[in-house]
Design an enzyme around this catalytic site. Structure first.
Site, short mmCIF file in Angstrom:
data_model
loop_
_atom_site.label_atom_id
_atom_site.label_comp_id
_atom_site.label_asym_id
_atom_site.label_seq_id
_atom_site.Cartn_x
_atom_site.Cartn_y
_atom_site.Cartn_z
N PRO A 2 -30.80 -25.32 -6.98
CA PRO A 2 -30.07 -26.52 -7.41
C PRO A 2 -29.21 -26.21 -8.64
O PRO A 2 -29.65 -25.53 -9.57
CB PRO A 2 -31.19 -27.50 -7.74
CG PRO A 2 -32.34 -27.06 -6.90
CD PRO A 2 -32.24 -25.57 -6.86
N GLU A 3 -27.98 -26.72 -8.64
CA GLU A 3 -27.07 -26.47 -9.75
C GLU A 3 -26.92 -27.74 -10.58
O GLU A 3 -27.58 -28.75 -10.34
CB GLU A 3 -25.75 -25.94 -9.21
CG GLU A 3 -25.98 -24.70 -8.36
CD GLU A 3 -24.71 -23.97 -7.95
OE1 GLU A 3 -23.67 -24.12 -8.60
OE2 GLU A 3 -24.78 -23.22 -6.96
N LYS A 51 -29.19 -26.99 -15.93
CA LYS A 51 -30.09 -27.08 -14.79
C LYS A 51 -31.49 -27.57 -15.19
O LYS A 51 -32.40 -27.57 -14.36
CB LYS A 51 -30.20 -25.72 -14.10
CG LYS A 51 -28.88 -25.17 -13.59
CD LYS A 51 -29.08 -23.80 -12.98
CE LYS A 51 -27.76 -23.16 -12.58
NZ LYS A 51 -27.93 -21.82 -11.98
N ASN A 165 -24.75 -20.19 -8.18
CA ASN A 165 -24.12 -19.24 -7.27
C ASN A 165 -23.09 -19.90 -6.36
O ASN A 165 -22.06 -19.30 -6.03
CB ASN A 165 -25.18 -18.54 -6.43
CG ASN A 165 -24.68 -17.23 -5.85
OD1 ASN A 165 -23.86 -16.54 -6.46
ND2 ASN A 165 -25.18 -16.87 -4.68
N ARG A 249 -27.52 -11.81 -7.76
CA ARG A 249 -27.29 -12.87 -6.78
C ARG A 249 -26.36 -12.34 -5.70
O ARG A 249 -25.53 -11.45 -5.94
CB ARG A 249 -26.64 -14.10 -7.44
CG ARG A 249 -27.51 -14.80 -8.47
CD ARG A 249 -28.67 -15.54 -7.82
NE ARG A 249 -29.43 -16.30 -8.81
CZ ARG A 249 -30.46 -15.82 -9.50
NH1 ARG A 249 -30.82 -14.54 -9.33
NH2 ARG A 249 -31.11 -16.57 -10.37
#
Length: 261
Positions: A2-3, A51, A165, A249
């Site tokens: 989750p961003e 976040k 990401n 990532r």
């Protein structure tokens, strides 16, 4: 993972439901908080910080949580069946007269003094979704390591908080930036402004969308589309990990729209 926009939406729902309400019962299902009882405290507010989610209570107490890959908070009416996962994944239960907040799979769940929240979020750069976002500080942070890749710089929460990401990948595509481009060759102002604009535009959506088309399979330009044709030029999307462990990532890019040089 989750961003910032996902955490922002979750925070607003929790704040609307719980702020000003007294906790009638609390149940923390993590070893460090197993005997903690916060019943009788009032929820002052629930706020996001990048976040991170900060639930502030009376008595100089903040419940700090972070979703990482799979965490979430769900709200239920009294007597409503919980649907966020099996019981063994529940990490916290907070009950008020009107709502029950259930935290699922929260890898970070701790109590800190509200007056000492910097101990858990003080390292973060400016929050992209904050109304007081400091663009100049974010740009200075990004510029501090000119040889670092733009991908790693944007993901570093110490530079600016909230971007993950998905947005990193989509911003690089939309600006024609190869993921391994060094920061010194990038218009950082454009990258920051686009990141913020995309995230703010998605605050009203349940899904993250950068293409303008909110339909399954059509929401992103390159993110999680390895081998599929670029929506602009039809070149197959490439993918590779970027960054140093444990912060590497997977990146996605179009080799034609995002050339190395």
């Amino acid at each position: 993972m989750p961003e910032g926009d996902t955490v922002w939406r979750a925070t607003k729902r929790l704040d609307q439901a719980l702020a000003g309400k007294v906790l009638l019962k609390t149940d923390f299902r993590v070893p460090t908080l197993a005997t903690t009882d916060l019943s009788g405290r009032t929820v002052v507010e629930v706020v996001p910080r990048g976040k991170h989610l900060l639930m502030r209570l009376t008595g100089d107490t903040t419940i700090h949580s972070h979703f990482r890959m799979e965490g979430s908070w769900h709200l239920y009416r009294p007597g409503e069946r919980w649907k966020g996962g099996p019981d063994f994944q529940v990490r916290a239960v907070l009950e008020t007269e009107s709502w029950t907040a259930v935290g699922y799979r929260l890898p970070v769940l701790e109590l800190v003094p509200t007056s000492a929240e910097d101990s858990v979020v003080g390292h973060l750069g400016p929050d992209l979704l904050s109304p007081t976002f400091d663009r100049a500080v974010a740009l200075a942070n990004l510029s501090a390591d000119p040889q670092r890749t733009i991908s790693e710089a944007l993901l570093d929460q110490r530079n600016l908080a909230g971007i993950g990401n998905f947005y990193r990948t989509e911003v690089c595509f939309l600006l024609g930036l190869h993921p391994w481009r060094p920061v010194s060759t990038v218009d950082l102002g454009a990258a920051v402004d686009l990141s913020r604009r995309l995230m703010k535009a998605n605050l009203v959506h349940a899904a993250q969308v950068t293409t303008g088309v909110d339909r399954p399979g059509q929401r992103s330009w390159v993110f999680e589309r390895p081998g599929k044709p670029c929506r602009r030029c039809r070149t197959p999307i490439k993918t590779a990990p970027i960054g140093e462990p444990p912060r590497e990532r997977v990146s996605y890019w179009c080799p034609r729209c995002q050339p190395e040089n």
